[in-house]
Motif scaffolding. Structure first.
Motif, PDB file in Angstrom:
ATOM      1  N   PHE A   1      49.664  40.922  40.164  1.00 19.28           N
ATOM      2  CA  PHE A   1      48.303  40.668  39.733  1.00 19.28           C
ATOM      3  C   PHE A   1      48.375  39.351  38.964  1.00 19.28           C
ATOM      4  CE2 PHE A   1      44.367  41.688  37.323  1.00 19.28           C
ATOM      5  CZ  PHE A   1      43.578  42.062  38.409  1.00 19.28           C
ATOM      6  N   PRO A   2      47.354  38.484  39.046  1.00 19.96           N
ATOM      7  CA  PRO A   2      47.462  37.178  38.385  1.00 19.96           C
ATOM      8  C   PRO A   2      47.821  37.313  36.903  1.00 19.96           C
ATOM      9  CG  PRO A   2      45.454  37.306  39.684  1.00 19.96           C
ATOM     10  CD  PRO A   2      46.060  38.659  39.720  1.00 19.96           C
ATOM     11  N   VAL A   3      48.653  36.409  36.430  1.00 19.21           N
ATOM     12  CA  VAL A   3      49.066  36.430  35.023  1.00 19.21           C
ATOM     13  C   VAL A   3      47.837  36.363  34.118  1.00 19.21           C
ATOM     14  CG1 VAL A   3      50.323  35.153  33.241  1.00 19.21           C
ATOM     15  CG2 VAL A   3      51.315  35.416  35.516  1.00 19.21           C
TER      16      VAL A   3
ATOM     17  N   TRP B   1      41.625  38.719  35.367  1.00 19.97           N
ATOM     18  CA  TRP B   1      40.316  38.447  35.970  1.00 19.97           C
ATOM     19  C   TRP B   1      39.777  37.072  35.603  1.00 19.97           C
ATOM     20  CZ3 TRP B   1      38.564  41.026  39.961  1.00 19.97           C
ATOM     21  CH2 TRP B   1      39.067  42.307  40.180  1.00 19.97           C
ATOM     22  N   ALA B   2      40.534  36.325  34.799  1.00 21.01           N
ATOM     23  CA  ALA B   2      40.148  34.926  34.573  1.00 21.01           C
ATOM     24  C   ALA B   2      40.329  34.127  35.864  1.00 21.01           C
ATOM     25  CB  ALA B   2      41.005  34.329  33.451  1.00 21.01           C
ATOM     26  N   GLU B   3      41.121  34.700  36.777  1.00 19.14           N
ATOM     27  CA  GLU B   3      41.257  34.112  38.114  1.00 19.14           C
ATOM     28  C   GLU B   3      40.671  35.119  39.105  1.00 19.14           C
ATOM     29  OE1 GLU B   3      45.242  32.253  38.934  1.00 19.14           O
ATOM     30  OE2 GLU B   3      45.741  33.298  37.083  1.00 19.14           O
TER      31      GLU B   3
ATOM     32  N   ARG C   1      42.030  39.064  45.682  1.00 18.17           N
ATOM     33  CA  ARG C   1      43.010  38.997  46.777  1.00 18.17           C
ATOM     34  C   ARG C   1      44.177  39.958  46.529  1.00 18.17           C
ATOM     35  NH1 ARG C   1      44.392  34.919  50.050  1.00 18.17           N
ATOM     36  NH2 ARG C   1      46.354  34.547  48.975  1.00 18.17           N
ATOM     37  N   SER C   2      44.557  40.070  45.250  1.00 14.15           N
ATOM     38  CA  SER C   2      45.673  40.962  44.903  1.00 14.15           C
ATOM     39  C   SER C   2      45.338  42.420  45.157  1.00 14.15           C
ATOM     40  CB  SER C   2      46.035  40.814  43.416  1.00 14.15           C
ATOM     41  OG  SER C   2      46.394  39.509  43.133  1.00 14.15           O
TER      42      SER C   2
END
Lengths: 316, 516
Positions: free
Chosen positions: A167-169, A172-174, A180-181
């Protein structure tokens, strides 16, 4: 309705209290404690004992329970003994992954389970209806772990459309990356949960198809589809909503297999890690909050039942 | 006894071992011999703004390295965030760190350390001798809760001589003292640091600063641009904690990570293109130790212990696990002082094992149970069942949670056989401590180990250690199934990647990424 709500609220409080005692005691049956985790195997027994004393783990169980539940009733769910983070903060952080994972999977599951389940019931005598039914059984039989690995192999490793894990580091800021994850985990969960739902929808619709009131509706001139849509589905929804509630509740902490396959930092993963570390102050609050969530979901399911079926409103 | 062992939950390091193969290593053959990625990249070719994504396995339980045990803390925090007076290099040789040099008195009782004059903490304040003295005193103080306090048990006093000189006096000669300073016991904190605040933040002196910790997922370091020494060559390193080996492999294949540590040997095939990847093979001190309860039960009898050792085909086990491991035959791995090849002692000989069991009164069979933490691959347990069955031992494998192992085996000594990875370097002391869970009590071994600690030279020390290790092996105090090797997959363009002892400490200072 007000009386009903009050009774349910009282039941919720009593259930949570009983759950808190049970959770506290069962966790104390686990061998080892967090003092040994902190001291590891280099610390001397005296050092571990000193840590134990510092943390108050040598106090009587009643005193430990009292401190914990005293905090809980004032809204303080405590902190991790190991890293000092607040339980509510950590649960919120993990729920930002598990929540969308669960809800997305359920929505996706509903999106194919309801129409296919209705189709399989209405066309139960056709080969296509039978095929859909068989597909549902096949979906139930597929282990989520295997489905997940297969999806990763195809869509991440081979065609490289989606990330294989993580999951992006920045979370949800990305949003794009975060979504996509979750695509492959959603598909994995939706396939297994949707297959179960499909079977329940089919069964519930089959049940209403034989009801006298449906025949009456048709005798009054409604088409089969019209009668089913206006009367049948509403009646069929009662058992389906029950199953759906159970599925959502089970997924909040039970999506752990999918979280592990896709390395998602969710609630299930956190619970397993915390139990392994014997960070019991944190674990007991986490489980209590999850128990509360499950009870609330049960409550909401009951409310939905009453909205769907007027007969239940007068049965209080 | 001086120190207790650190068992690393190197679940993966076990698995690391699977294949010597040429399979993943392509035309370079065994890339471990190809110079790895430590070759210097020309500074003009380096992308100084690069981010490197690294797969690690075990996430720390806390970042409070002063109070919380765990190899996962040492692995990432030592050298990168915190520094001690001394450190060690990739070959486990002791090297200067915050102390640029030191002298020992001829009687070995006084050590004088000279601190780097320009060293600073991340908050900008200068590192002084007062900080170092205070830090060491926190470890040596009576009632210290530092899990590594025993590493400095020989220290009598610590004092400052001026702003940049630290004088340590010892109660007796201690050949392990400088080694102890390379570990977390030797970290220099800012004087007066409240350790309870370190669980999620830091004020170290290393080339990286902690930028964030997403629990259950990743830890991010960023370069300290005002670092007092040679600055890091990359701007950011993201350490991704991925336990599952398949997921880690997929992450490396799909470029989600640049470096995959603890790779499984039997999963290396996707990395066979040497134009895209390099596979590093490194040494470890991970001794997969089949512990016998020397103090009670059937394994109190040396004949039973020797029979078990002789019944196990260690070379076959290494092959089964893929080959990235070595048989060792004793408690000292090849990279530690006092090593000698002891594989000839109680070598694989099922016929002799049967005779020994008969002599011990177990000719008609013996039932034993081994407790194995469930972080290790079940293959090892299956292999042991099969080998021991051939000599008449019916082995039951009981897979337990690591905390249960800690409680039952380590603390209560309630076991017959146990299997864990004793990953700590220089941990022969566990066999010189009869109170340790091995329950091994040999006065000569204790005497020789103590003599090694107070030896006047490394040669003398090593001689004592060899003597003790040989005796331990001859007494079959345990069976050292193998010493693991560690495999690291590195994507092309990334250099300066650590090769050895990667689960113990992972120095990121030399990491560099070539400009595209």
């Amino acid at each position: 309705m007000t009386l009903y709500l009050l009774r349910r609220a009282a039941l919720l409080v009593v259930s949570l209290f009983a759950a808190s005692v049970l959770i506290f005691l069962v966790l104390r049956l686990l061998p080892g404690d967090v003092a040994q985790t902190i001291g590891g195997i280099k610390a001397t027994p005296a050092q571990v004992a000193a840590v134990r004393e510092d943390l108050g783990l040598d106090r009587p169980l009643v005193a430990q329970y009292g401190s914990w539940i005293g905090g809980v009733v004032t809204g303080d769910f405590g902190r991790s003994v190991l890293d000092g983070t607040s339980v509510s903060g950590q649960l919120a952080e993990k729920f930002a992954v598990t929540g969308p994972l669960t809800l997305g999977a359920v929505v996706l599951a509903l999106a194919f389970a309801v129409p296919l389940g209705v189709f399989a019931a209405v066309r139960r005598d056709s080969w296509l209806g039978g095929a859909v039914n068989t597909l549902g059984q096949f979906g139930i039989a597929l282990p989520a772990l295997w489905v997940g690995l297969l999806l990763v192999l195809v869509f991440a490793v081979q065609v490289r459309w989606l990330p294989a894990q993580g999951f992006p580091v920045d979370g949800w800021a990305e949003p794009g990356q975060a979504l996509r994850s979750l695509v492959l985990p959603w598909l994995t969960l939706a396939l297994s949960e949707g297959a179960v739902l499909l079977r329940f929808v089919r069964s519930a619709v089959l049940d209403v198809l034989h009801q006298d009131w449906l025949r009456t509706a048709r005798a009054k001139g409604r088409t089969r589809t019209g009668a089913l849509l206006s009367h049948g589905l509403r009646n069929a929804a009662v058992p389906v909503v029950s199953v759906l509630g159970l599925q959502i509740a089970a997924l909040i902490a039970g999506a752990v297999v999918v979280e592990q396959v896709f390395v998602l930092p969710g609630v299930g993963q956190m619970l397993i890690t915390d139990v392994g570390n014997r960070d019991l102050d944190k674990v007991q609050s986490e489980i209590l909050l999850l128990t509360g969530a499950v009870l609330v979901i049960g409550f909401l399911v009951d409310l939905v039942h009453r909205l769907i079926d007027p007969r239940l409103r007068s049965a209080v | 006894m001086r120190r207790r062992t650190a068992l690393r939950l190197a679940a993966t390091t076990v698995l690391v071992g699977l294949t010597v193969t040429a399979c993943g290593t392509g035309s370079s053959g065994d890339p471990a011999n190809a110079g790895g990625t430590k070759q210097a990249t020309q500074s003009a070719d380096i992308d100084k703004n690069a981010t490197v994504d690294v797969r690690l396995v075990l996430e720390p339980t806390s970042l409070d390295i002063a109070s919380t045990a765990g190899a996962a803390l040492d692995q990432i925090l030592l050298d990168n965030i915190y520094q001690g007076l001394l450190t060690r290099d990739e070959n486990n040789k002791i090297r200067p760190s915050l102390a640029t040099s030191y002298e020992a008195s001829s009687d070995g009782l006084t050590y004088t350390f000279h601190l780097a004059k320009d060293a600073t903490f991340h908050d900008g304040s200068q590192v002084t001798a007062a900080d170092a003295v205070w830090s060491l005193q926190q470890v040596t103080a009576v009632g210290s809760k530092n899990p590594d306090a025993a590493a400095l048990a020989s220290v009598k006093s610590v004092s400052a001589s001026g702003d940049h000189t630290v004088v340590v006096k010892l109660k007796h000669r201690d050949t392990n003292f400088t080694w102890g300073l390379t570990e977390r016991a030797g970290i220099v904190f800012k004087k007066g640091t409240d350790f309870s605040t370190l669980a999620g933040k830091e004020n170290g002196t290393g080339p990286f600063e902690l930028a964030g910790w997403k629990r259950g997922s990743s830890i991010t370091f960023v370069r300290d641009d005002s670092y007092w020494g040679t600055k890091a060559k990359v701007a950011k390193v993201v350490l991704h904690y991925i336990k599952d080996d398949n997921a880690a492999n997929n992450a490396q294949q799909t470029s989600q990570t640049d470096i995959e540590t603890a790779a499984q040997a039997d999963l290396l095939q996707p990395f066979s293109d040497t134009g895209k990847y390099t596979v590093l093979r490194g040494d470890t001190t991970d001794k997969f130790t089949l512990a016998f309860n020397n103090a009670s039960g059937p394994t109190k009898d040396i004949r039973v212990r020797r029979a078990i050792r002789q019944a196990i085909d260690n070379a076959g086990l290494v092959k089964t696990l893929g080959g990235a491991a070595k048989a060792v035959g004793g408690p000292v791995p090849a990279t530690d002082p006092g090593y000698e090849d002891l594989t000839a002692i109680d070598a694989y000989d099922p016929t002799s094992a049967k005779k020994l069991l008969k002599q011990a009164g177990y000719g008609s069979g013996l039932k034993l149970t081994v407790q194995i933490p469930n972080i290790y691959p079940p293959t090892i347990g299956d292999y042991l069942i099969s080998d021991l069955k051939q000599v008449g031992i019916q082995l039951t494998v009981k897979q337990v949670e690591f905390q249960t192992w800690l409680n039952t085996v380590f603390t209560k000594h309630d076991y017959q056989l146990s299997l864990v990875d004793h990953a700590e370097a220089r941990d022969l002391y566990n066999f010189a401590n009869p109170a340790y869970y091995f329950g091994y009590d040999n006065a000569n071994v204790q005497k020789w180990y103590a003599a090694a600690g107070t030896a006047t030279s490394d040669v003398q020390r090593d001689a004592y250690l060899k003597k003790a290790a040989r005796q331990v092996s001859q007494d079959a105090a345990a069976d050292w199934l193998f010493v693991n090797q560690t495999l690291t997959v590195v994507r092309s363009g990334v250099t300066g990647v650590p090769r050895n002892f990667t689960s113990s400490r992972y120095d990121l200072a030399d990491l560099a990424v070539a400009k595209k």
